[in-house]
Design an enzyme around this catalytic site. Structure first.
Site, PDB file in Angstrom:
ATOM      1  N   HIS A   1       9.440 -14.844 -35.645  1.00 20.49           N
ATOM      2  CA  HIS A   1      10.670 -14.854 -34.846  1.00 20.49           C
ATOM      3  C   HIS A   1      10.475 -15.514 -33.487  1.00 20.49           C
ATOM      4  O   HIS A   1      11.436 -15.917 -32.842  1.00 20.49           O
ATOM      5  CB  HIS A   1      11.238 -13.436 -34.700  1.00 20.49           C
TER       6      HIS A   1
ATOM      7  N   ASP B   1       7.096 -11.749 -40.952  1.00 18.35           N
ATOM      8  CA  ASP B   1       7.258 -12.148 -39.557  1.00 18.35           C
ATOM      9  C   ASP B   1       5.954 -12.678 -38.946  1.00 18.35           C
ATOM     10  O   ASP B   1       5.547 -12.271 -37.857  1.00 18.35           O
ATOM     11  CB  ASP B   1       7.783 -10.967 -38.719  1.00 18.35           C
TER      12      ASP B   1
ATOM     13  N   SER C   1       5.600 -10.130 -28.362  1.00 20.87           N
ATOM     14  CA  SER C   1       5.606 -10.480 -29.784  1.00 20.87           C
ATOM     15  C   SER C   1       4.605 -11.589 -30.086  1.00 20.87           C
ATOM     16  O   SER C   1       4.613 -12.639 -29.439  1.00 20.87           O
ATOM     17  CB  SER C   1       7.000 -10.939 -30.207  1.00 20.87           C
TER      18      SER C   1
END
Length: 250
Positions: A106, A140, A209
């Site tokens: 992402h 992801d 992230s």
């Protein structure tokens, strides 16, 4: 007279032989005691050495966030993917062609969907171009590659355990080289279509992230992915085993 002299000589010889025999026995007994003492001392020394090694191992295994962070930071970058930023870390051995890295899909999704493959790795005043090599949307994860050579972090060989202490390194809100600490709260098995995840309580924010979750042995156990909304102390990470199975770069 001669007979008496011979008799006396025999007596003296017998006494001397007896004394020599006694002396030999005493020397042999002394030798046995010395050997036994040496063996006992050696056993004690071996025991002390074993205890010293155990203590050294325990000290070496002590959780030290400063040492862990110092080892991990040179391998962690802020990723700039179009208008978005996240984190990434080098993994495995660098080759003549450069270095492989992991981040979250992402983080680079916008660039990938636009058909572009170039992102940038940043640290302080340095900037390195990198290429999105492959992605695993379901888990992801994205693999990046840069021509620069950087030290790759090592993937932990075993599964995490609740209570295990960890360090999270990344660039929350774009603030590179940020470090937080916490513990593994739980390991969430894949269920209902959701992939397996590591739950931890170290504080993270947008920008973390793609950063590594590192254990006390300076091994990566997971890739920081998300923070639960409207909750504190609930962060999630993709298990490093999932990434290593999907991409042969660990």
């Amino acid at each position: 007279m001669a007979v008496l002299a011979i008799g006396a000589l025999l007596v003296v010889t017998g006494v001397q032989a007896y004394q020599i025999h006694r002396l030999t026995d005493r020397l042999a007994d002394t030798d046995r005691r010395l050997i036994a003492g040496q063996e006992d001392s050696q056993a004690r020394l071996d025991g002390l050495e074993a205890r010293a090694k155990t203590l050294e191992s325990e000290v070496g295994a002590a959780f030290d966030p400063e040492v862990i962070a110092a080892a991990a930071l040179p391998s962690v970058f802020r990723v700039r993917a179009g208008r978005f930023t996240g984190s990434a870390f080098a993994v495995g051995e660098s080759t003549a062609g450069g270095t492989n890295l992991f981040t979250n899909f992402h983080v680079v999704e916008g660039v990938w969907d636009d058909g572009d493959r170039e992102v940038f790795l940043e640290r302080t005043d340095q900037r390195f171009p990198a290429t999105i090599v492959e992605v695993d949307k379901d888990n992801d994860i994205a693999q990046l590659r840069t021509t620069g050579k950087f030290t790759g972090l090592t993937a932990a060989p075993g599964a995490v355990k609740p209570g295990q202490q960890i360090v999270v390194v990344g660039a929350p809100l774009g603030l590179e080289d940020s470090v937080t600490t916490g513990v593994v709260s739980a390991f969430r098995e894949a269920k209902g279509g959701d992939p397996a995840a590591i739950q931890f309580d170290a504080p993270i924010n947008p920008g973390n992230s793609g950063g590594p979750v590192v254990n006390g042995e300076r091994q990566v156990v997971g890739i920081a992915t998300a923070k639960a909304r409207d909750a504190e102390g609930i962060g999630l990470a993709v298990p490093i085993g999932t990434a290593c199975e999907a991409f042969d770069i660990c």
